[in-house]
Design a protein around this motif. Structure first.
Motif, PDB file in Angstrom:
ATOM      1  N   ILE A 238       0.850  -1.193   0.000  1.00  0.00           N
ATOM      2  CA  ILE A 238       0.000   0.000   0.000  1.00  0.00           C
ATOM      3  C   ILE A 238       0.884   1.241   0.000  1.00  0.00           C
ATOM      4  CG2 ILE A 238      -1.737  -1.217   1.409  1.00  0.00           C
ATOM      5  CD1 ILE A 238      -1.056   1.033   3.587  1.00  0.00           C
ATOM      6  N   GLU A 239       0.305   2.340  -0.429  1.00  0.00           N
ATOM      7  CA  GLU A 239       0.915   3.653  -0.266  1.00  0.00           C
ATOM      8  C   GLU A 239      -0.215   4.626   0.060  1.00  0.00           C
ATOM      9  OE1 GLU A 239       4.689   5.180   0.195  1.00  0.00           O
ATOM     10  OE2 GLU A 239       4.186   3.204  -0.626  1.00  0.00           O
ATOM     11  N   SER A 240       0.020   5.517   1.026  1.00  0.00           N
ATOM     12  CA  SER A 240      -1.038   6.397   1.527  1.00  0.00           C
ATOM     13  C   SER A 240      -0.528   7.822   1.680  1.00  0.00           C
ATOM     14  CB  SER A 240      -1.549   5.878   2.878  1.00  0.00           C
ATOM     15  OG  SER A 240      -2.521   6.733   3.426  1.00  0.00           O
ATOM     16  N   SER A 241      -1.205   8.757   1.032  1.00  0.00           N
ATOM     17  CA  SER A 241      -0.841  10.173   1.128  1.00  0.00           C
ATOM     18  C   SER A 241      -1.356  10.794   2.421  1.00  0.00           C
ATOM     19  CB  SER A 241      -1.420  10.952  -0.057  1.00  0.00           C
ATOM     20  OG  SER A 241      -0.738  10.627  -1.244  1.00  0.00           O
ATOM     21  N   PHE A 242      -0.651  11.834   2.854  1.00  0.00           N
ATOM     22  CA  PHE A 242      -1.013  12.582   4.058  1.00  0.00           C
ATOM     23  C   PHE A 242      -1.082  11.657   5.272  1.00  0.00           C
ATOM     24  CE2 PHE A 242      -3.013  14.556   0.332  1.00  0.00           C
ATOM     25  CZ  PHE A 242      -2.308  15.748   0.306  1.00  0.00           C
ATOM     26  N   SER A 243      -0.176  10.680   5.295  1.00  0.00           N
ATOM     27  CA  SER A 243      -0.103   9.712   6.386  1.00  0.00           C
ATOM     28  C   SER A 243       1.337   9.584   6.855  1.00  0.00           C
ATOM     29  CB  SER A 243      -0.586   8.332   5.920  1.00  0.00           C
ATOM     30  OG  SER A 243      -1.920   8.371   5.492  1.00  0.00           O
TER      31      SER A 243
END
Length: 444
Positions: A238-243
């Motif tokens: 997974i990749e998650s922005s603003f995290s």
């Protein structure tokens, strides 16, 4: 109920209480066993869901059908048409009284291995004849659980706002540098099989997709020959922005707990076959700092680890056992690793760049996943690439995405096979891969 011409029911769908008296059914599968007792003959047919007993009584059965059934060969493929009769002595509490048995395909004899599980075969023999090995209930159960694991992962991540993506497996440059790559000829130039979707999923953070995941193959040209390494594996990323790294650690532990719960609820018969009493991991997982892990190893071992050294198998086992004895939990995180031993894209702390915002998810037997908050500023990332002895020019396609508004982001990758290996308590990672690829095996 199925509508196939040669089959109306799987064996686990048959119930004397639900099938009317005299109603014709059809089952199809492989001959598991033939027991000829003279005046009575039992043919046990096996499909992917279980087994059913077909009973032929000489005095009541057509003589041609009776004689035909007695001569059936183990693992021949048949379809059986008949009626269901309750029987306390038969497996599952019923037997099938046949009106017709059709031989769909015969089997050679002897078989490459015993399909009943009574006689164990060597791993190489099983892998060479995987099509036979998968007919064994224990082997089949592992891959039914694998299906549920991957289904659960997709459902969990989708329900939590993640978008499934697929990234290239043929690439022009290494994800992390190094030599653990399989080179291939791509028309007139050299290319490589990708060792991770890492660079591409980070590029997607610049696109505004925010949260993405991928389940796909990765390739590592490492000459390992152990029970826990493969050269082709399946990675869940997974990749998650603003995290930050704590945000994605929570996603990881919640996902893992949900996967265990789904397997426990939906794979009861497979767990019974494997004699497993699956315990759902409790969250939150313990977060152990790298420095604390090193101290545990040094207090329990004669070999002293220094700051900046990675944890080997023995060290992992020592830490895992210590955590299990203190908490009763098999899963935990090791966090705050030295920046120097993590990839160039792992972000260091603002007040101490020598420590990275990185983590490994551990099972007390082995590492399952690694992740971090990523460097999202162009100049810092370029410097980190150079500090690792790599040429930034080879990463132009990646670095360009950081020049036009890259948000802070974090992510991780889980080894699907290692997750399954620890969940099913098998000793060799090859047991959870249909057709494993290692340094010695390229076929089948």
């Amino acid at each position: 109920m199925l509508s196939n011409m040669l089959r109306t029911h799987y064996t686990n769908q048959i119930s004397p209480q639900e099938i009317g008296e005299g109603e014709q059914i059809k089952v199809a599968g492989w001959v598991y066993e033939v027991r000829d007792l003279g005046g009575i003959c039992f043919v046990v047919v096996r499909d992917r869901e279980g087994k059913a007993q077909v009973t032929l009584v000489k005095k009541k059965t057509d003589s041609e059908l009776f004689d035909f059934s007695r001569k059936l060969i183990r693992e021949a493929v048949i379809s059986v048409t008949g009626t269901v009769k309750p029987s306390d002595k038969a497996p599952n509490g019923f037997e099938i009284i046949p009106s017709e048995i059709n031989l769909l395909n015969n089997a050679d004899s002897p078989l490459p291995m015993d399909t009943t599980g009574k006689v164990e075969a060597e791993l190489d023999t099983r892998l060479d004849a995987r099509y036979i090995d998968l007919r064994k209930p224990k082997t089949n159960a592992i891959f039914r659980i694998r299906h549920e694991v991957l289904r659960s992962v997709r459902d969990f991540l989708t329900c939590n706002g993640f978008i499934e993506t697929t990234t290239p497996k043929v690439v022009a440059t290494a994800t992390e540098g190094g030599t653990s790559l399989f080179p291939i000829t791509y028309f007139m130039t050299e290319a490589f099989l990708n060792q991770s979707p890492q660079l591409f999923k980070q590029i997607l953070m610049s696109s505004g997709m925010d949260n993405v995941f991928e389940i796909g193959p990765i390739f590592r040209a490492e000459e390992h020959d152990t029970r826990r390494h493969l050269n082709e594996a399946t990675s869940i990323d997974i990749e998650s922005s603003f995290s930050d790294h704590y945000d994605v650690m929570q996603i990881l532990e919640d996902m893992l707990s949900q996967v265990y719960l789904n397997v426990k609820q939906n794979c009861e018969s497979q767990l019974d076959v494997l004699d497993l009493d699956l315990e759902v991991p409790k969250t939150p997982f313990l977060k152990l700092k790298y420095e604390e892990a090193i101290n545990i190893v040094n207090s329990e071992s004669d070999e002293e680890l220094e700051w900046g050294e990675d944890l080997g198998t023995i060290a992992e086992n020592l830490v895992g056992q210590d955590v299990f004895e203190r908490t009763g939990q098999s899963h935990y995180f090791i966090i705050d690793w030295p920046t120097e031993i993590k990839p160039f894209y792992a972000m260091g702390y603002e007040d101490n760049a020598e420590i990275s915002k990185s983590f490994d998810l551990m099972h007390r037997r082995m590492e399952l996943a690694s992740g971090a908050q990523r460097v999202h500023e162009y100049d810092i990332l370029k410097n980190r690439i150079e500090a690792k002895g790599l040429n930034p020019d080879n990463f132009d396609f990646y670095l360009d995405a950081f020049r036009y508004g890259m948000p802070p982001h974090s992510g991780w990758g889980v080894g699907c096979e290692r997750l399954l290996m620890t969940m099913t308590e098998v000793d060799n990672i090859r047991d959870v891969v249909l057709f494993p690829r290692d340094r010695r095996r390229l076929s089948p």
